[in-house]
Scaffold this active site. Structure first.
Site, PDB file in Angstrom:
ATOM      1  N   ASP A  15       0.828  -1.215   0.000  1.00 51.79           N
ATOM      2  CA  ASP A  15       0.000   0.000   0.000  1.00 51.79           C
ATOM      3  C   ASP A  15       0.861   1.263   0.000  1.00 51.79           C
ATOM      4  O   ASP A  15       1.989   1.248   0.488  1.00 51.79           O
ATOM      5  CB  ASP A  15      -0.913  -0.029   1.235  1.00 51.79           C
ATOM      6  N   HIS A  32       2.605   3.716  -8.840  1.00 50.14           N
ATOM      7  CA  HIS A  32       2.407   2.306  -9.210  1.00 50.14           C
ATOM      8  C   HIS A  32       3.621   1.798 -10.001  1.00 50.14           C
ATOM      9  O   HIS A  32       4.086   0.681  -9.803  1.00 50.14           O
ATOM     10  CB  HIS A  32       1.135   2.135 -10.037  1.00 50.14           C
ATOM     11  N   LEU A 126      10.881 -20.415  -5.170  1.00 48.59           N
ATOM     12  CA  LEU A 126       9.914 -19.552  -4.494  1.00 48.59           C
ATOM     13  C   LEU A 126       8.545 -19.580  -5.185  1.00 48.59           C
ATOM     14  O   LEU A 126       8.460 -19.446  -6.410  1.00 48.59           O
ATOM     15  CB  LEU A 126      10.451 -18.105  -4.513  1.00 48.59           C
TER      16      LEU A 126
HETATM   17  C1  IPE Z   1      -5.261  -2.691  -0.255  1.00 45.18           C
HETATM   18  O1  IPE Z   1      -4.966  -1.354  -0.430  1.00 45.18           O
HETATM   19  C2  IPE Z   1      -5.260  -3.380  -1.590  1.00 45.18           C
HETATM   20  C3  IPE Z   1      -3.953  -3.510  -2.189  1.00 45.18           C
HETATM   21  C4  IPE Z   1      -2.811  -3.176  -1.659  1.00 45.18           C
HETATM   22  C5  IPE Z   1      -3.951  -4.070  -3.513  1.00 45.18           C
HETATM   23  P1  IPE Z   1      -6.119  -0.259  -0.556  1.00 45.18           P
HETATM   24  O2  IPE Z   1      -5.434   1.047  -0.701  1.00 45.18           O
HETATM   25  O3  IPE Z   1      -7.060  -0.651  -1.629  1.00 45.18           O
HETATM   26  O4  IPE Z   1      -6.857  -0.393   0.838  1.00 45.18           O
HETATM   27  P2  IPE Z   1      -7.695   0.675   1.642  1.00 45.18           P
HETATM   28  O5  IPE Z   1      -8.690   1.250   0.691  1.00 45.18           O
HETATM   29  O6  IPE Z   1      -6.744   1.690   2.139  1.00 45.18           O
HETATM   30  O7  IPE Z   1      -8.315  -0.090   2.769  1.00 45.18           O
HETATM   31  C1  IPE Z   2      -1.460   0.367  -3.426  1.00 45.19           C
HETATM   32  O1  IPE Z   2      -1.248   1.729  -3.392  1.00 45.19           O
HETATM   33  C2  IPE Z   2      -1.655  -0.164  -4.814  1.00 45.19           C
HETATM   34  C3  IPE Z   2      -3.028  -0.596  -5.117  1.00 45.19           C
HETATM   35  C4  IPE Z   2      -4.001  -0.651  -4.272  1.00 45.19           C
HETATM   36  C5  IPE Z   2      -3.297  -0.999  -6.490  1.00 45.19           C
HETATM   37  P1  IPE Z   2      -2.462   2.745  -3.390  1.00 45.19           P
HETATM   38  O2  IPE Z   2      -2.810   3.052  -4.803  1.00 45.19           O
HETATM   39  O3  IPE Z   2      -3.574   2.246  -2.556  1.00 45.19           O
HETATM   40  O4  IPE Z   2      -1.790   4.022  -2.725  1.00 45.19           O
HETATM   41  P2  IPE Z   2      -2.419   4.947  -1.599  1.00 45.19           P
HETATM   42  O5  IPE Z   2      -2.847   4.058  -0.481  1.00 45.19           O
HETATM   43  O6  IPE Z   2      -3.572   5.650  -2.225  1.00 45.19           O
HETATM   44  O7  IPE Z   2      -1.305   5.857  -1.214  1.00 45.19           O
HETATM   45 MG    MG Z   3      -4.036   2.427  -0.588  1.00 44.08          MG
END
Ligand code: IPE
Ligand code: IPE
Ligand code: MG
Length: 243
Positions: A15, A32, A126
Site C-alpha cells: 500500500d 504504481h 519460491l
Molecule cells: C489494499 O490497499 C489493496 C492492495 C494493496 C492491492 P487499498 O489502498 O485498496 O486499501 P484501503 O482502501 O486503504 O483499505
Molecule cells: C497500493 O497503493 C496499490 C493498489 C491498491 C493498487 P495505493 O494506490 O492504494 O496508494 P495509496 O494508499 O492511495 O497511497
Molecule cells: Mg491504498
C-alpha cells in the site's frame, strides 16, 4: 538477519503508491510504476531470506471502484509486467501463481497470466502468489458454494466438513498459512485480504510507503518477526512456523 526462525510464508499488502507519488507532486500512476520495482526486489530477496512462499496483494476487488484511468493504467502495467518478467521468473526458478477473481481481468491479461502459470509450473523455488481482483469475503463465499455443491451432489457428508475442507476450498488451497503479514504505509487494517488464512499470522505494519519498501526494509520486517513469540493459544512459545 539470521537464518533461524524465518517465516516460510510472507504475505504483503503493498500500500501507499498513490501517496508516494502525490508527496512528490506526481500523478498516482507514477507511484504504481515505482511500486513494480519493489515487487521485483522482494521477489529477488525472498529466497535469500529463506522464504518459500510470497503472497502479494496487487489489486483488490474493491479497487475496481477507482477512477477508470487509474484502473486501466494498472491493467496495462500488469500486462507489461507479465511479459517482461516471465524469462526472469523462469531463470530464477520462481513458480508464478495467482488468487482472486482473475476472470474479471481483461482478456489479454488473463492469457498472459495463464501463460506465466504454465511456463513456471515445473519450477521448484519460491512460490509467488499475486492477488488480483481479490476479496477474502468473496473467496470464503466461493468456498461455501463449492462445499455446498459437493454436499448436494452426495460426494461429501455435512458431518465430514472440517477446517481442512474449508482451507482446501479456498483459492489458496495447497499453500501453508502466512506466518507473517506485512502492510506498508501505516494503515492498521486488513482491507479484505486472506481473512481465513491469517488467523495466527504475525502482523507487521510499517510507515514506509510501498515504493520505499526496499530489501533493507524487508529485512527489518523479518528481524521483527524473529523476535516474536508465537503461542497459538498456548502458554509457552511455539516453534516459529505454524506447521
Ligand atoms: C489494499 O490497499 C489493496 C492492495 C494493496 C492491492 P487499498 O489502498 O485498496 O486499501 P484501503 O482502501 O486503504 O483499505
Ligand atoms: C497500493 O497503493 C496499490 C493498489 C491498491 C493498487 P495505493 O494506490 O492504494 O496508494 P495509496 O494508499 O492511495 O497511497
Ligand atoms: Mg491504498
Amino acid at each position: 538477519m539470521t537464518k533461524t526462525n524465518t517465516p516460510a510464508h510472507v504475505a504483503i499488502i503493498m500500500d501507499g503508491n498513490g501517496r508516494w507519488a502525490q508527496s512528490r507532486g506526481l500523478p498516482r500512476i507514477r507511484g504504481h510504476q515505482k511500486g513494480v520495482e519493489r515487487v521485483e526486489e522482494v521477489i529477488q530477496a525472498a529466497p535469500d531470506f529463506g522464504i518459500r512462499y510470497l503472497t502479494l496483494y496487487a489489486f483488490s476487488k474493491e479497487n475496481w471502484q477507482r477512477p477508470r484511468e487509474e484502473v486501466s493504467f494498472l491493467m496495462d502495467l500488469l500486462a507489461r509486467y507479465l511479459d517482461q518478467k516471465l524469462d526472469e521468473m523462469k531463470r530464477n526458478n520462481v513458480i508464478f501463481n495467482t488468487i482472486g477473481h482473475t476472470a474479471d481481468l481483461p482478456g489479454p491479461v488473463r492469457e498472459k497470466i495463464l501463460r506465466n502459470v504454465q511456463e513456471t509450473r515445473t519450477n521448484t523455488g519460491l512460490v509467488v502468489t499475486f492477488a488480483f481482483s481479490y476479496s477474502a469475503r468473496a473467496e470464503i463465499t466461493d468456498a461455501c458454494r463449492k462445499i455446498a455443491g459437493r454436499v448436494k451432489a452426495g460426494t461429501l457428508r455435512e458431518e465430514d466438513i472440517t477446517e481442512q475442507t474449508v482451507a482446501d476450498s479456498l483459492y489458496t488451497a495447497g499453500l501453508p498459512d502466512p506466518d507473517l503479514l506485512i502492510r506498508t504505509s501505516g494503515e492498521m487494517r486488513i482491507s479484505n485480504f486472506l481473512l481465513w488464512q491469517i488467523s495466527y499470522a504475525e502482523l507487521y505494519v510499517t510507515d514506509k510507503l510501498w515504493p520505499d519498501f526496499t530489501r533493507e526494509e524487508f529485512s527489518r520486517a523479518l528481524e521483527s518477526y524473529q523476535q516474536r513469540e508465537r503461542r497459538f493459544g498456548r502458554t509457552d512459545a511455539a516453534p516459529h512456523a505454524a506447521s
